[in-house]
Enzyme design. Sequence first.
Site, short mmCIF file in Angstrom:
data_model
loop_
_atom_site.label_atom_id
_atom_site.label_comp_id
_atom_site.label_asym_id
_atom_site.label_seq_id
_atom_site.Cartn_x
_atom_site.Cartn_y
_atom_site.Cartn_z
N CYS A 1 36.48 26.07 40.90
CA CYS A 1 37.62 26.64 40.10
C CYS A 1 38.69 26.11 40.32
O CYS A 1 39.25 25.36 41.50
CB CYS A 1 37.61 28.05 40.53
N HIS A 2 39.72 26.04 39.09
CA HIS A 2 41.21 25.53 39.25
C HIS A 2 42.03 26.53 39.95
O HIS A 2 41.62 27.90 39.73
CB HIS A 2 41.74 25.35 37.92
N ASP B 1 32.22 48.64 52.35
CA ASP B 1 32.75 48.57 53.83
C ASP B 1 33.47 49.78 54.04
O ASP B 1 33.16 50.38 55.51
CB ASP B 1 33.67 47.22 54.05
N MET C 1 36.56 33.80 36.52
CA MET C 1 35.97 33.83 37.77
C MET C 1 37.18 34.72 38.51
O MET C 1 36.60 35.28 39.53
CB MET C 1 35.90 32.39 38.25
N GLU C 2 38.27 34.87 38.25
CA GLU C 2 39.32 35.43 39.01
C GLU C 2 38.94 37.06 38.87
O GLU C 2 38.93 37.72 39.70
CB GLU C 2 40.49 35.26 38.55
#
Length: 163
Positions: free
Chosen positions: A83-84, A134, A119-120
């Site tokens: 990824c950039h 969690d 992707m972000e």
Amino acid sequence: MENNTANFTHIDTDTNYPTMVDVSEKQVTKRTAVAQSIVLLGAEIMAQLTGNEIQTKKGPVFQTAIIAGTMAAKKTADLIPLCHPLALESVKFDININNEQEVVIICTATITSKTGVEMEALTGASIAALTIYDMCKAFSHDIVIKETKLIQKTGGKSDYQNK
């Protein structure tokens, strides 16, 4: 063996090695991506819901998930090798409970750049879901992160809308 790498953007067609996509010739446009993760918490944990939040000894679950998801979206290039690195302009979250009593996380990432932010957005939604897991596991481990998917993207070469 036949070389079928022509369709994979992260494979160099000359060397067959992994590579970052060359975006040097792409146009700068406003690009937005929306991703969704769905978390099933179960009745025991959902009984802890007051308003639109679950309070735990660790703090407010959904607010913490938003912070973690934002931090993760900003670090996507550190987590996913090809990824950039991007200077995100906006990362926003919406966390709600749907009619099936599922936690729906929506992450929207925006940038004006030569490359997209799918992707972000996916990383932000995923890490928000893991943070909810969690924060709630002390109540029960019967938690399922049901799905993470791209809902839509705009800008760049083509738009996408998940049906």
